[in-house]
Design a protein around this motif. Structure first.
Motif, PDB file in Angstrom:
ATOM      1  N   LEU A  81      -0.035  -6.433  -8.163  1.00  0.00           N
ATOM      2  CA  LEU A  81       1.085  -6.573  -9.107  1.00  0.00           C
ATOM      3  C   LEU A  81       0.853  -7.713 -10.097  1.00  0.00           C
ATOM      4  O   LEU A  81       1.708  -7.990 -10.940  1.00  0.00           O
ATOM      5  N   GLU A  82      -0.287  -8.410  -9.927  1.00  0.00           N
ATOM      6  CA  GLU A  82      -0.622  -9.576 -10.757  1.00  0.00           C
ATOM      7  C   GLU A  82       0.480 -10.624 -10.676  1.00  0.00           C
ATOM      8  O   GLU A  82       0.991 -11.125 -11.678  1.00  0.00           O
ATOM      9  N   LEU A  83       0.860 -10.946  -9.415  1.00  0.00           N
ATOM     10  CA  LEU A  83       1.879 -11.960  -9.161  1.00  0.00           C
ATOM     11  C   LEU A  83       1.324 -12.962  -8.149  1.00  0.00           C
ATOM     12  O   LEU A  83       0.300 -12.717  -7.517  1.00  0.00           O
ATOM     13  N   ASP A  84       2.023 -14.061  -8.016  1.00  0.00           N
ATOM     14  CA  ASP A  84       1.683 -15.003  -6.967  1.00  0.00           C
ATOM     15  C   ASP A  84       2.260 -14.477  -5.655  1.00  0.00           C
ATOM     16  O   ASP A  84       3.391 -13.976  -5.642  1.00  0.00           O
ATOM     17  N   PRO A  85       1.506 -14.563  -4.522  1.00  0.00           N
ATOM     18  CA  PRO A  85       2.041 -14.062  -3.246  1.00  0.00           C
ATOM     19  C   PRO A  85       3.419 -14.632  -2.920  1.00  0.00           C
ATOM     20  O   PRO A  85       4.246 -13.967  -2.307  1.00  0.00           O
ATOM     21  N   PHE A  86       3.654 -15.869  -3.334  1.00  0.00           N
ATOM     22  CA  PHE A  86       4.949 -16.479  -3.000  1.00  0.00           C
ATOM     23  C   PHE A  86       6.109 -15.846  -3.761  1.00  0.00           C
ATOM     24  O   PHE A  86       7.263 -16.034  -3.413  1.00  0.00           O
ATOM     25  N   ASP A  87       5.805 -15.108  -4.809  1.00  0.00           N
ATOM     26  CA  ASP A  87       6.872 -14.471  -5.585  1.00  0.00           C
ATOM     27  C   ASP A  87       7.348 -13.166  -4.961  1.00  0.00           C
ATOM     28  O   ASP A  87       8.303 -12.560  -5.444  1.00  0.00           O
ATOM     29  N   LEU A  88       6.642 -12.716  -3.898  1.00  0.00           N
ATOM     30  CA  LEU A  88       6.982 -11.408  -3.318  1.00  0.00           C
ATOM     31  C   LEU A  88       7.990 -11.551  -2.189  1.00  0.00           C
ATOM     32  O   LEU A  88       7.900 -12.467  -1.385  1.00  0.00           O
ATOM     33  N   GLU A  89       8.923 -10.645  -2.183  1.00  0.00           N
ATOM     34  CA  GLU A  89       9.897 -10.561  -1.085  1.00  0.00           C
ATOM     35  C   GLU A  89       9.618  -9.292  -0.287  1.00  0.00           C
ATOM     36  O   GLU A  89       9.609  -8.195  -0.856  1.00  0.00           O
ATOM     37  N   PRO A  90       9.412  -9.430   1.012  1.00  0.00           N
ATOM     38  CA  PRO A  90       9.254  -8.205   1.788  1.00  0.00           C
ATOM     39  C   PRO A  90      10.547  -7.388   1.772  1.00  0.00           C
ATOM     40  O   PRO A  90      11.640  -7.948   1.771  1.00  0.00           O
ATOM     41  N   ARG A  91      10.402  -6.097   1.712  1.00  0.00           N
ATOM     42  CA  ARG A  91      11.556  -5.198   1.832  1.00  0.00           C
ATOM     43  C   ARG A  91      11.135  -4.007   2.677  1.00  0.00           C
ATOM     44  O   ARG A  91       9.961  -3.904   3.057  1.00  0.00           O
ATOM     45  N   HIS A  92      12.054  -3.120   2.971  1.00  0.00           N
ATOM     46  CA  HIS A  92      11.728  -1.989   3.819  1.00  0.00           C
ATOM     47  C   HIS A  92      10.574  -1.185   3.221  1.00  0.00           C
ATOM     48  O   HIS A  92      10.684  -0.673   2.108  1.00  0.00           O
ATOM     49  N   GLY A  93       9.447  -1.179   3.898  1.00  0.00           N
ATOM     50  CA  GLY A  93       8.310  -0.357   3.469  1.00  0.00           C
ATOM     51  C   GLY A  93       7.539  -0.887   2.276  1.00  0.00           C
ATOM     52  O   GLY A  93       6.774  -0.134   1.678  1.00  0.00           O
ATOM     53  N   GLY A  94       7.708  -2.159   1.938  1.00  0.00           N
ATOM     54  CA  GLY A  94       6.934  -2.674   0.814  1.00  0.00           C
ATOM     55  C   GLY A  94       7.395  -4.059   0.388  1.00  0.00           C
ATOM     56  O   GLY A  94       8.002  -4.788   1.176  1.00  0.00           O
ATOM     57  N   PHE A  95       7.072  -4.404  -0.866  1.00  0.00           N
ATOM     58  CA  PHE A  95       7.431  -5.732  -1.394  1.00  0.00           C
ATOM     59  C   PHE A  95       8.112  -5.572  -2.750  1.00  0.00           C
ATOM     60  O   PHE A  95       7.776  -4.683  -3.538  1.00  0.00           O
ATOM     61  N   ASP A  96       9.053  -6.480  -3.018  1.00  0.00           N
ATOM     62  CA  ASP A  96       9.649  -6.578  -4.352  1.00  0.00           C
ATOM     63  C   ASP A  96       9.215  -7.893  -4.975  1.00  0.00           C
ATOM     64  O   ASP A  96       9.122  -8.917  -4.300  1.00  0.00           O
ATOM     65  N   GLY A  97       8.968  -7.873  -6.294  1.00  0.00           N
ATOM     66  CA  GLY A  97       8.675  -9.092  -7.032  1.00  0.00           C
ATOM     67  C   GLY A  97       9.705  -9.280  -8.129  1.00  0.00           C
ATOM     68  O   GLY A  97      10.653  -8.489  -8.241  1.00  0.00           O
ATOM     69  N   PRO A  98       9.532 -10.298  -8.925  1.00  0.00           N
ATOM     70  CA  PRO A  98      10.454 -10.500 -10.051  1.00  0.00           C
ATOM     71  C   PRO A  98      10.282  -9.410 -11.114  1.00  0.00           C
ATOM     72  O   PRO A  98       9.293  -8.666 -11.095  1.00  0.00           O
ATOM     73  N   ASP A  99      11.236  -9.320 -11.987  1.00  0.00           N
ATOM     74  CA  ASP A  99      11.198  -8.401 -13.138  1.00  0.00           C
ATOM     75  C   ASP A  99      11.072  -6.937 -12.698  1.00  0.00           C
ATOM     76  O   ASP A  99      10.386  -6.142 -13.363  1.00  0.00           O
ATOM     77  N   GLY A 100      11.700  -6.627 -11.580  1.00  0.00           N
ATOM     78  CA  GLY A 100      11.701  -5.213 -11.159  1.00  0.00           C
ATOM     79  C   GLY A 100      10.364  -4.708 -10.659  1.00  0.00           C
ATOM     80  O   GLY A 100      10.191  -3.517 -10.420  1.00  0.00           O
ATOM     81  N   LYS A 101       9.398  -5.600 -10.537  1.00  0.00           N
ATOM     82  CA  LYS A 101       8.108  -5.146  -9.987  1.00  0.00           C
ATOM     83  C   LYS A 101       8.237  -4.860  -8.499  1.00  0.00           C
ATOM     84  O   LYS A 101       8.921  -5.599  -7.790  1.00  0.00           O
ATOM     85  N   SER A 102       7.584  -3.836  -8.036  1.00  0.00           N
ATOM     86  CA  SER A 102       7.739  -3.422  -6.652  1.00  0.00           C
ATOM     87  C   SER A 102       6.526  -2.601  -6.227  1.00  0.00           C
ATOM     88  O   SER A 102       5.884  -1.946  -7.065  1.00  0.00           O
TER      89      SER A 102
END
Lengths: 980, 253
Positions: free
Chosen positions: A752-773
């Motif tokens: 996603l070209e993000l920093d790992p710390f910007d990711l939030e785990p969610r059911h079955g994957g990760f969400d990042g800022p700006d709607g990235k998922s």
């Protein structure tokens, strides 16, 4: 000394062997017409399993007792092991396969699944068929009706309560009503947000309920030969001559293996535990001398099981009978030795001392002594031992399917015995019909393996129930001598304990039971503060069957000793037993608490457990009830026992070692495979571990497949024993998941070209800022397929989707102090067990009318499974203390070799069981979980004994012998009356 | 079947009697009931038969499990002649007569003469038990069994007490306490003499206790893997006293 020649030692024949006549039968099985020509002597159970391929019908005994094979013949529940196939001619037959399918369970099957009415599943088909017959006859059964209807079906896992509830629920459902189990069924901790803490149903049940289980004897390669074992009829005898020529000449007999042949070809049994013990040299079949009744003398491989039995009758053996040793006293006396090359019969002699023991006794206000002998008993799982060996002459590989708790250790032991490279051997464990400790070693299991190597064909050994009692692993059977010094207030100043275990002929090689006396020595102080402690533990050999683990492994010995002592002491000191307990408890604020011998108790709240039990049993009102009953001549008693369950053993120089590995692997499609060296033997770990992975990875349990029991698939691991799953299995699985989560986060961030710390785990994957998922599936596909690892995996991360974690206990300390203290257990689950009994003082019969356990195993992953373990353990504990006894006569003959005479509890012997939970998380495991499952057999016997002694207090009875069988009870009552 | 599976018997042939209708069921002939040899325990434990011979129904209910009661038969219990055969003390107390058929024709023989030892009978080769005759009696009947647990258990001791109000007698059959079923004649005589037959009540509670002791004296119990001789004698005394007090309630002392 006399010399005797035996033909078919244990199986003398009164007629000629049956001729090989055949009969033609026509019958309907599950709606399908069948016509077959079968041997006249074929048992109907064999026809159903082998000719019809309906392997849902299981066999657990040979004499119509266990009921696992129950099916319907013309609408009646029947046991096909007690019928010839010929007798079913013209009949309508229905097996478990007729009820429902894995995709569409019948209402009764669905109720069993919902109410956790099965664990290992081995008795389940028979249980279902008995229940189905009841419901067809009586749509509104009472609980008593249900219990009576299933008296012909033995379950060793569940304690029957959930089975009874399942049947009552199915009946209510069919009437359009809702069934609510009576109170006392269990008080669960608050529901959790995640999967951990939820009592979810077990997905495995669908196949176990419908006959789609795969126990070792269910899937046989074409041309499989059957093993029958000739066993010594004498407890102690020199083998003068073995002549197998007549057996070998019989049509259909492929090979007859003798002790000498095996010795000439392979190695003796290697040791499985050695903490400074004396080891014996022993072979899979007796070579020069038989050392117990039932020791294998010869093993036949034949085309069918009936022929194999016939061949045994043709083997001639000449014995020179020697004097047997059948008691601890004879063994210590030592004029006869079990092993000619030993100095004595003592295999283990260990001691410990710390604190001023003698000073404490000198200044004590009260000195209390209690000695008792505890009887010998065994696990008797409904599926006895089964081993299928397939040696592939082309590749030189050996596959061994077996019903075991520890695949990897078995593989090593096979390799050592056979002198075969270990990687050539694959041990595969499919469904296991209960273990409880007796499936932790290889013993007779090696016989079909040897026969397969000799013949180059697949060979199966299906242990008979008689064999399971004769040679199967025995436990308990010890003398305990305890002395305790108390101050004026009833506080313990010092404790001494001396335990001697009767290890039978072997407690180190064929089975590793001698260590249980060693464990007892470490835990003699139980749940209490003991400032000075002296203990000695000995294990002696006798001419009885091998001595091994059975649900408790010495924890039961320690618990029985200290908890009986507390009640005896309370009477002498003049305190209420529970008050004496309270004054000596290790307090909730004192954990972690290191006892003198070295173990560190991780957490707990013993006063609260006792309070819960007193509340559940109506302690404050009991005395009035007891007095009122006594006025009517009825003897009621209430007794308590604290329970300490050291779990997660890590024993050096043994097969009970200290590491466990899990691999969690994500599929390219985003679902998960957990590979664990732990073993599901019916207790349900595959469900519980999936719950853990589901929470850690943010998926559903159905997204996780758990694999165990195949040495070619799973990482090196040690299996199911010592209730180690709560520490080792769960921690290694959770840690592997956490490591994989971090890996996935790094890959996801890179994609996603993000920093790992910007990711939030969610059911079955990760969400990042700006709607990235990103979904796990996108990660998995991205790494392995589109586009592939070069574009998706960041530098420094290995291009795979799996992590492996090996968990070791931080609590273990193997270097002893100068006083000899050690720490070899990880967790200490605890509980308080309470029983109410009614004793008929004229017939000596004891009935347990109520039983309750306050239980604390730290964080609970699946409360339904935990309750099931407690129920089943309590039923085993009741059976153990009231009825189950392996009785040997003076010649060393085992007197009870069937389920008719070795009396495991049936549904009418077990009262309704209440369970309350306390959660004191362990600080030493990843999730705060603790091992559990052994508490029932550890805590129940002492609680029942304390209750019985309480009931008999007016008669002045002190219980010094077990089990509390009616004849012994009358003897002890008479002794009490005489002295009081 | 158990012995075949255990390899202790290896018969060259086995004949199933399941489909011989003449051996199944039961019927009444005057004051007697004729029980077919293939009558199952399931047949005995309920219905009209259970009302006519309640002690037999009680014995049947203690036997094995539903699966076993569905197939096990009265004739089988007699033929096996085990000291622990559950119906045998009841049949002994009822003075049951066994009908035997053979190539030479039929004969009738009292149960206690048919059973001659542990698993031994006076049946000749080729002879078959076809039926058992028991009387219909007016009066209480009680069967008590001590095992080492509640059900599905091979008995340690069994006591059957049958009261015949019209004949003014008490009869006691004991099982598992001797090689063969035993009648406690001395105890029976004692109880008969200490009963108020006009009211159908025992003379007092002490009579039941003494009856129990006399029953115990008529045993030849042994030690085995299920229990001890001493325990068996004591249990017979207790069970016999309880059974009699239920079958023939005592007048208050």
């Amino acid at each position: 000394m006399s010399t005797t020649t035996d033909h078919a030692s244990l199986a003398s024949s009164d007629d000629e062997a049956a001729p090989r006549n055949t009969v033609i039968v026509e019958l309907t099985v599950n709606g399908e017409r069948r016509r077959a020509e079968v041997p006249g002597r074929q048992l109907f159970s064999d026809f159903i399993r082998t000719d019809c391929g309906l392997t849902g019908t299981h066999t657990g005994c040979d004499d119509g007792r266990c009921g696992a094979c129950t099916l319907h013949v013309d609408g009646q529940p029947m046991k096909p092991c007690m019928m010839f196939t010929a007798q079913a001619d013209g009949c309508q037959v229905a097996t478990v396969e007729s009820l429902g399918t894995p995709e569409q369970l019948s209402p009764l099957q669905a109720a069993f699944k919902k109410h956790h009415g099965l664990q290992c599943g081995y008795c389940t088909p028979g249980m279902l068929m008995s229940a189905q017959a009841l419901l067809e006859r009586n749509p509104s059964p009472t609980e008593d009706d249900v219990r009576k209807a299933i008296t012909g079906n033995i379950c060793r896992c569940t304690g029957y309560q959930n089975i009874v509830d399942s049947i009552l629920a199915a009946a209510a459902d069919a009437r359009g009503e809702t069934y609510t189990p009576p109170s006392g069924a269990g008080a669960h901790p608050a529901e959790s947000d995640g999967w951990v803490g939820k009592g979810i149903e077990r997905p495995t049940d669908n196949r176990l309920l419908t006959g789609y289980g795969h126990y070792t004897a269910d899937d046989l390669p074409v041309g499989t030969l059957y093993t029958a074992v000739l066993r010594s009829p004498h407890a102690h005898a020199r083998i003068v001559r073995v002549d197998t020529s007549k057996a070998l000449a019989m049509d259909g007999v492929d090979y007859v293996l003798t002790g000498q042949d095996a010795k000439d070809t392979w190695n003796p049994f290697p040791p499985t535990i050695n903490l400074g013990y004396v080891l014996n040299e022993s072979w899979p079949l007796a070579v020069d001398k038989a050392v117990y009744q039932g020791e294998p003398i010869a093993a036949v491989a034949a085309r069918d099981p009936y022929l194999a039995e016939d061949a045994l009758a043709a083997i001639e053996v000449e014995y020179e009978i020697l004097t047997p040793i059948t008691t601890i006293e004879q063994s210590l006396e030592g004029s006869v030795k079990v092993y000619d090359d030993w100095d004595s019969n003592i295999g283990m002699d260990v001691a410990f001392e710390d604190g001023d023991v003698d000073g404490a006794f000198a200044r004590a206000a009260h000195v209390v002594r209690h000695s008792f002998h505890h009887h010998r008993y065994t696990a008797a799982p409904m599926e006895a031992r089964v081993t299928l060996a397939s040696y592939d002459r082309g590749s030189g590989d050996l596959r061994i399917d077996m019903s075991t708790q520890s695949a990897h250790q078995c593989r090593t032991l096979f390799s050592q015995i056979l002198g075969m490279p270990e990687a050539r051997i694959q041990v595969v464990v499919k469904d296991v019909g209960g273990g409880f400790g007796i499936k932790l070693q290889i013993y007779d299991d090696v016989l079909p393996v040897m026969l397969s190597l000799k013949t180059g064909k697949p060979v199966i050994w299906v242990e008979t129930r008689e064999e399971n009692f004769l040679s199967g692993i025995h436990a308990r059977d010890y003398d305990a001598d305890l002395e305790c010094a108390f101050d004026e207030d009833g506080r313990i100043l010092a404790l001494t304990g001396d335990w001697i275990g009767d290890a039978g002929c072997d407690g180190t090689n064929r089975a590793h039971g001698i260590g249980q006396i060693h464990v007892a020595l470490f835990y003699g102080s139980g749940n209490y503060k003991v400032p000075a402690y002296r203990a000695r533990g000995r294990g002696v050999v006798t001419n009885k069957a091998p001595y091994g683990p059975y649900r408790g492994y010495g924890k039961d010995v320690a618990n029985q000793s200290i908890e009986r002592l507390m009640d005896v002491a309370a009477k002498q000191i003049g305190l209420e037993p529970n008050e004496l307990r309270r004054r000596n408890f290790i307090q909730p604020g004192e954990f972690p608490y290191e006892i003198l011998t070295g173990p560190i108790y991780d957490s707990g709240n013993y006063p609260e457990l006792l309070r819960m039990a007193e509340e559940a049993m109506g302690h404050v009102n009991f005395k009035a009830r007891q007095e009122a009953a006594l006025a009517e001549g009825i003897y009621l008693g209430l007794g308590y026992a604290m329970m300490l369950e050291p779990a997660g053993g890590s024993v050096p120089n043994s097969v009970f070692n200290a590491n466990e590995t899990a691999t969690l692997r994500m599929m390219p499609e985003g679902d998960f495979l957990l590979l664990t060296g732990m073993q599901d033997i019916g207790q349900g770990i595959t469900t519980a571990y999936a719950q853990i992975i589901a929470d850690e990875m943010n998926v559903d349990p159905s997204d996780v497949k758990v694999i165990c029991g195949d040495t070619d698939k799973v990482p090196y691991g040690l299996g199911a024993w010592s209730s180690r799953g709560g520490a080792f299995g769960m921690s290694s699985s959770a840690e592997a998941a956490r490591a994989l989560m971090e890996k996935l986060r790094k890959i996801a961030a890179h994609m996603l070209e993000l920093d790992p710390f910007d990711l939030e785990p969610r059911h079955g994957g990760f969400d990042g800022p700006d709607g990235k998922s990103i979904d796990y599936r996108q990660i998995g596909n991205g790494v392995h397929l589109w586009p592939g690892p070069i574009a998706t995996v960041p530098k420094g991360v290995m291009a795979n989707l799996e992590e492996t974690y090996t968990w070791q206990s931080k609590m273990v300390r193997w270097i002893p102090t100068d006083k000899g203290s050690l720490s070899i257990y990880t967790n200490h689950s605890s509980g308080c067990f309470a029983a109410e009994v009614e004793v008929d003082v004229e017939t000596g019969q004891t009935t347990v009318t109520r039983i309750y356990a306050a239980h604390d195993c730290g964080k609970v992953v699946n409360p339904t499974i935990v309750d099931g373990q407690v129920h089943g353990g309590i039923a085993q504990g009741i059976g153990a203390i009231l009825n189950e006894e392996l009785r040997y006569d003076e010649q060393g003959n085992l007197l009870n070799t069937s389920l008719w005479t070795y009396m495991v509890p049936q549904a009418t012997d077990v009262p309704r069981i209440g369970v309350g939970h306390l959660e004191s998380p362990s600080p030493f495991t990843t999730l705060g979980t603790k091992g559990m499952g052994e508490g029932g057999p550890v805590g129940t016997p002492a609680a029942v004994m304390n209750a019985v002694e309480n009931a008999l207090a007016p008669l002045g009875v002190e219980l010094t012998e077990t089990p509390l069988s009616p004849d012994r009870m009358l003897k002890m009552i008479a002794a009490g009356r005489a002295t009081s | 079947m158990v012995e075949v599976n255990a390899g202790r018997r290896r018969p060259s042939s086995v004949v199933s009697l399941t489909r011989v209708p003449e051996l199944a069921g039961w019927h009444r002939e005057g004051d007697e009931i004729v029980l077919g040899a293939c009558l199952t325990y399931a047949d005995m434990e309920r219905g009209e038969l259970a009302a006519l011979v309640p002690a037999l129904a009680q014995a049947a209910r203690t036997i094995g499990s539903p699966q076993i009661r569905a197939v096990a038969t009265l004739g089988g219990n007699i033929g096996t002649a085990s000291p622990a055969g559950d119906t045998l003390p009841v049949l002994a107390a009822l003075d049951a007569v066994v009908e035997v058929a053979g190539r030479a024709g039929g004969r009738r023989v009292p149960l206690l003469e048919l059973i001659t030892g542990v698993k031994k009978t006076s049946l000749a080769p080729g002879e078959l038990v076809t039926a058992v005759r028991v009387p219909v009696l007016r009066g209480g009947q009680e069967f008590l069994k001590v095992g080492t647990r509640n059900a599905m258990v091979i008995s340690v001791v069994m006591v059957a007490v049958v009261v015949d109000l019209d004949g003014q007698s008490v009869r006691a059959g004991l099982g598992s306490v001797a090689p063969v079923p035993v009648r406690a004649r001395e105890a029976e005589r004692y109880a008969g003499e200490h009963t108020d037959w006009s009211r159908g009540r025992l003379a007092g509670p002490a009579v039941a206790r003494r009856f129990g002791e006399l029953c115990a004296e008529s045993t030849a119990a042994i030690d085995d893997h299920r229990s001890t001789a001493d325990y068996r004698r004591r249990a017979v005394a207790v069970c016999a006293a309880r059974a009699l007090a239920r079958a023939l309630p005592p007048l208050e002392a």
